[in-house]
Design a protein around this motif. Structure first.
Motif, short mmCIF file in Angstrom:
data_model
loop_
_atom_site.label_atom_id
_atom_site.label_comp_id
_atom_site.label_asym_id
_atom_site.label_seq_id
_atom_site.Cartn_x
_atom_site.Cartn_y
_atom_site.Cartn_z
N ALA A 7 -18.47 33.13 23.81
CA ALA A 7 -18.62 33.60 22.43
C ALA A 7 -17.31 33.57 21.66
CB ALA A 7 -19.20 35.02 22.42
N ASN A 8 -16.20 33.74 22.40
CA ASN A 8 -14.89 33.82 21.75
C ASN A 8 -13.81 33.61 22.81
OD1 ASN A 8 -14.50 36.52 23.02
ND2 ASN A 8 -16.08 37.12 21.54
N ILE A 9 -12.56 33.66 22.40
CA ILE A 9 -11.46 33.37 23.34
C ILE A 9 -11.36 34.42 24.46
CG2 ILE A 9 -8.96 33.01 23.57
CD1 ILE A 9 -9.04 32.00 20.63
N PRO A 10 -11.38 35.74 24.16
CA PRO A 10 -11.34 36.70 25.27
C PRO A 10 -12.48 36.50 26.26
CG PRO A 10 -10.84 37.80 23.20
CD PRO A 10 -11.28 36.42 22.85
N LEU A 59 -16.73 39.36 17.63
CA LEU A 59 -15.96 38.15 17.42
C LEU A 59 -16.88 36.95 17.57
CD1 LEU A 59 -12.85 39.01 19.67
CD2 LEU A 59 -13.11 39.39 17.21
N SER A 60 -17.20 36.32 16.45
CA SER A 60 -18.08 35.15 16.48
C SER A 60 -17.25 33.87 16.49
CB SER A 60 -19.00 35.16 15.25
OG SER A 60 -18.24 34.92 14.08
N ALA A 61 -17.93 32.75 16.59
CA ALA A 61 -17.24 31.46 16.60
C ALA A 61 -16.45 31.24 15.31
CB ALA A 61 -18.24 30.33 16.81
N SER A 62 -16.92 31.80 14.20
CA SER A 62 -16.26 31.58 12.91
C SER A 62 -15.12 32.56 12.64
CB SER A 62 -17.28 31.66 11.77
OG SER A 62 -17.88 32.94 11.73
N THR A 63 -14.96 33.58 13.48
CA THR A 63 -13.89 34.55 13.30
C THR A 63 -12.54 33.86 13.46
OG1 THR A 63 -15.26 36.34 14.19
CG2 THR A 63 -12.89 36.70 14.16
N ILE A 64 -11.61 34.11 12.55
CA ILE A 64 -10.30 33.47 12.61
C ILE A 64 -9.50 34.06 13.78
CG2 ILE A 64 -8.14 32.99 11.39
CD1 ILE A 64 -9.68 33.30 8.78
N ALA A 65 -8.90 33.18 14.58
CA ALA A 65 -8.09 33.61 15.72
C ALA A 65 -6.60 33.42 15.45
CB ALA A 65 -8.49 32.82 16.97
N PHE A 66 -6.22 32.27 14.89
CA PHE A 66 -4.81 31.94 14.68
C PHE A 66 -4.59 31.35 13.29
CE2 PHE A 66 -5.39 31.49 19.29
CZ PHE A 66 -4.30 32.21 19.78
N SER A 119 -10.30 28.99 14.21
CA SER A 119 -11.25 30.04 14.57
C SER A 119 -11.36 30.16 16.09
CB SER A 119 -12.63 29.73 13.98
OG SER A 119 -13.17 28.57 14.62
N HIS A 120 -12.02 31.24 16.52
CA HIS A 120 -12.32 31.37 17.94
C HIS A 120 -13.15 30.18 18.40
CE1 HIS A 120 -10.98 35.49 19.15
NE2 HIS A 120 -10.92 35.63 17.83
N GLY A 121 -14.09 29.73 17.56
CA GLY A 121 -14.93 28.58 17.91
C GLY A 121 -14.13 27.31 18.07
N ASN A 122 -13.13 27.10 17.20
CA ASN A 122 -12.27 25.91 17.32
C ASN A 122 -11.56 25.89 18.66
OD1 ASN A 122 -11.21 26.20 13.85
ND2 ASN A 122 -12.82 24.90 14.69
N VAL A 128 -12.16 27.72 21.46
CA VAL A 128 -13.09 27.69 22.60
C VAL A 128 -13.63 26.27 22.80
CG1 VAL A 128 -15.37 28.43 23.39
CG2 VAL A 128 -13.72 30.11 22.58
N ALA A 129 -13.94 25.58 21.71
CA ALA A 129 -14.43 24.20 21.83
C ALA A 129 -13.39 23.34 22.55
CB ALA A 129 -14.73 23.64 20.45
N ASN A 130 -12.11 23.48 22.19
CA ASN A 130 -11.09 22.67 22.83
C ASN A 130 -10.90 23.05 24.30
OD1 ASN A 130 -7.74 21.52 22.19
ND2 ASN A 130 -9.61 20.34 22.10
N LEU A 131 -11.03 24.34 24.61
CA LEU A 131 -10.94 24.77 26.01
C LEU A 131 -12.08 24.15 26.82
CD1 LEU A 131 -10.08 28.57 25.61
CD2 LEU A 131 -8.52 26.69 26.11
#
Length: 536
Positions: A23-26, A187-194, A211-214, A216-219
């Motif tokens: 769902a998010n980076i954490p 924390l959704s995929a659209s939530t800003i992370a950095f 975003s968290h989604g950006n 997570v997608a790369n991970l």
């Protein structure tokens, strides 16, 4: 789109990935924390941090941010730290609290720091204590009201500061947070992370909104690509590249934490003899670097004695890996450098070569799963295979846009939603991409395009050249002429020697007309050679 590159995918790499897996980076890091709580997550000198303590410290920091500092989800918090145990704790703590991490280069001047603090409207900063003198002159002009100071590199990140220091110490923040309940935000995929600021090569740096989604997608894309190469909880990754840079942030920190690696953090990679010593005693299996780092190690006597038998994967990026350096690296280690490509705006990974690599091709590789790459001309038309144009990309890892810059964001994307990278590239018939150069660095000699990467690579083939950088200078006859700045490895090398060498490798219009020998070349903290400083 014709996905030519899918035919060249390594066995076992999927064409698609499930972007909903985390769902998010954490959430992406939680599995490693649960599975290997007592394994070493991070190591700095003789200090170690297990996954269990990493998790607890991060949660305590998140709680302190909420209760003591009154920060709310979406608030920006600057992080100005060198590689050390405090950095991963700070990042995970901020992300858990729903805060937006604003990475700041610890080498920045007060002017550069002020720009990022003001542009991001950061309310707090986690900063290395020696850098407080840089920050204090700009505080009155910024909105930062909370300062958390981390002891200088070498000291324990979790020890207290001097009693005479008015700032909150990192240790105090963690201790306070342990006494408060933590309330996890959604924390959704659209939530800003950095807010990942670009280098500012064409003006003030801009914040790429990731975003968290950006991330997570790369991970997940990296996991799909390296899943058969890198083993869970078996790798030891060397992190000499700065973690505030997107390459090391995503691959070294987040991806390797996700797969349970032991992460050896190096605060000062410029000490190449010290870096070689760390490699020799740590059992490194994976490392990342840029061309200048690999070249520097190869020219460091202490590296000749380093046992690299455990080394299984070496990833290069940030700038082009030169063929001469790649060849010498393989001769010394028996490992080919796996070159990849990306930008701050793309989280960063877009393309990467197969791993383990069986050769060095000079290509940046194939697009990662669910990544679309196209080569466009100046009229936004796709060019035929083999022809040169601007590399444009679309995928789930591409940023939301530039922070509070809708005008610049609009210019950065094509009408059909592809991000314009500013890099000149071509694709071969196997779907492999090759970077020719940065669009703005191209030199125009009598109407012919000259790409500095090619000139620098040709110079690097001369045994008397340690490093070279190419720019264009004004010329009455040809409009521009090629000039190279050279750091010699052999003091006997002359300009005439190098020009003769280049004549044997390059067309006449590409041969340097001017050669200037220098003691060193200007570089970014990551090790990229800064041509813009040579031009100025």
């Amino acid at each position: 789109m014709n996905y030519v590159w899918h035919r060249s995918y390594p066995d076992g790499v999927p064409r698609k990935i499930d972007l909903r897996k985390y769902a998010n980076i954490p959430d992406a890091l939680s599995q490693a924390i649960r599975r290997w709580p007592d394994a070493v997550a991070f190591e700095e000198g003789d200090q170690q941090l297990s996954f269990r303590r990493f998790d607890a410290h991060a949660q305590n920091l998140a709680a302190d941010m909420q209760h003591t500092h009154g920060l709310q989800a979406g608030d920006r918090v600057a992080v100005m730290l060198p590689n050390g145990l405090a950095y991963p704790v700070a990042i995970l703590g901020l992300l858990r609290a729903g805060l937006v991490a604003v990475n700041i280069n610890p080498l920045y001047t007060a002017r550069e720091l002020e720009h990022q603090l003001r542009d991001s409207a950061a309310r707090a900063i986690v900063i290395s204590a020696p850098l407080l003198t840089t920050m204090k002159p700009v505080l009155e002009r910024c909105g930062v009201t909370r300062i958390i100071a981390v002891p200088a590199p070498g000291a324990s990140a979790f020890s207290d500061l001097s009693a005479s220091t008015p700032e909150t110490s990192f240790a105090q923040a963690l201790s306070r947070g342990a006494r408060h309940p933590f309330k996890a935000p959604i924390l959704s995929a659209s939530t800003i992370a950095f807010l990942q600021y670009t280098g500012g090569t064409t003006g003030p740096s801009k914040g790429a909104t990731l975003s968290h989604g950006n991330i997570v997608a790369n991970l997940l894309q990296l996991d799909a690509w390296f899943g058969t190469t890198l083993a869970r909880n078996r790798e030891c990754v060397l992190t000499a590249l700065p973690l505030y840079h997107i390459f090391a942030l995503t691959f070294n920190l987040l991806f390797n934490a996700m797969i349970g690696s032991r992460n050896v953090l190096v605060a000062n990679p410029r000490d190449l003899a010290g870096l070689a010593a760390v490699m020799g005693r740590s059992g490194i299996t994976t490392m990342t670097g840029v061309n200048t780092l690999f070249n520097g190690l190869l020219n460091t006597p202490a590296f000749a004695d380093v046992d690299t038998r455990n080394l299984r994967m070496v990833m290069g990026g940030g700038s082009a890996i030169q063929a001469a350096v790649a060849r010498q690296w393989f001769q010394r280690t028996g490992i080919h450098i796996v070159e990849g490509y990306g930008l701050s705006e793309t989280s960063p990974g877009l393309c990467v070569n197969a791993s383990p690599a069986t050769e060095f091709t000079g290509a940046i590789g194939l697009p990662l799963p669910m990544t679309e790459v196209t080569i466009r001309d100046d009229y936004n038309r796709e060019v035929p295979i083999g022809e040169v144009g601007e590399l444009c990309a679309r995928g789930p890892q591409v940023m939301q846009g530039y922070w509070q810059r809708p005008d610049v964001t609009a210019e950065a994307f094509t009408s059909d939603g592809y991000f314009r990278t500013g890099d000149v590239a071509r694709m071969d018939d196997r779907g492999r991409f090759y970077i020719v150069d940065r669009k703005k660095d191209m030199v125009l000699v009598s109407g012919f395009n000259v790409y500095p990467n090619e000139i620098e690579a040709a110079c690097a083939e001369h045994p008397g050249v340690f490093e070279a950088a190419c720019i264009g200078v004004a010329d009455e006859r040809s409009g521009e002429a090629v000039k190279v700045y050279v750091v010699r490895s052999d003091a006997a090398l002359t300009a005439e020697d190098l020009i003769l060498h280049c004549r044997q490798q390059l067309a006449a219009y590409k041969v340097p007309r001017h050669v200037q020998f220098v003691d060193e070349l200007p570089k970014s903290p990551v090790g990229k050679i800064l041509r813009r400083e040579l031009r100025s």
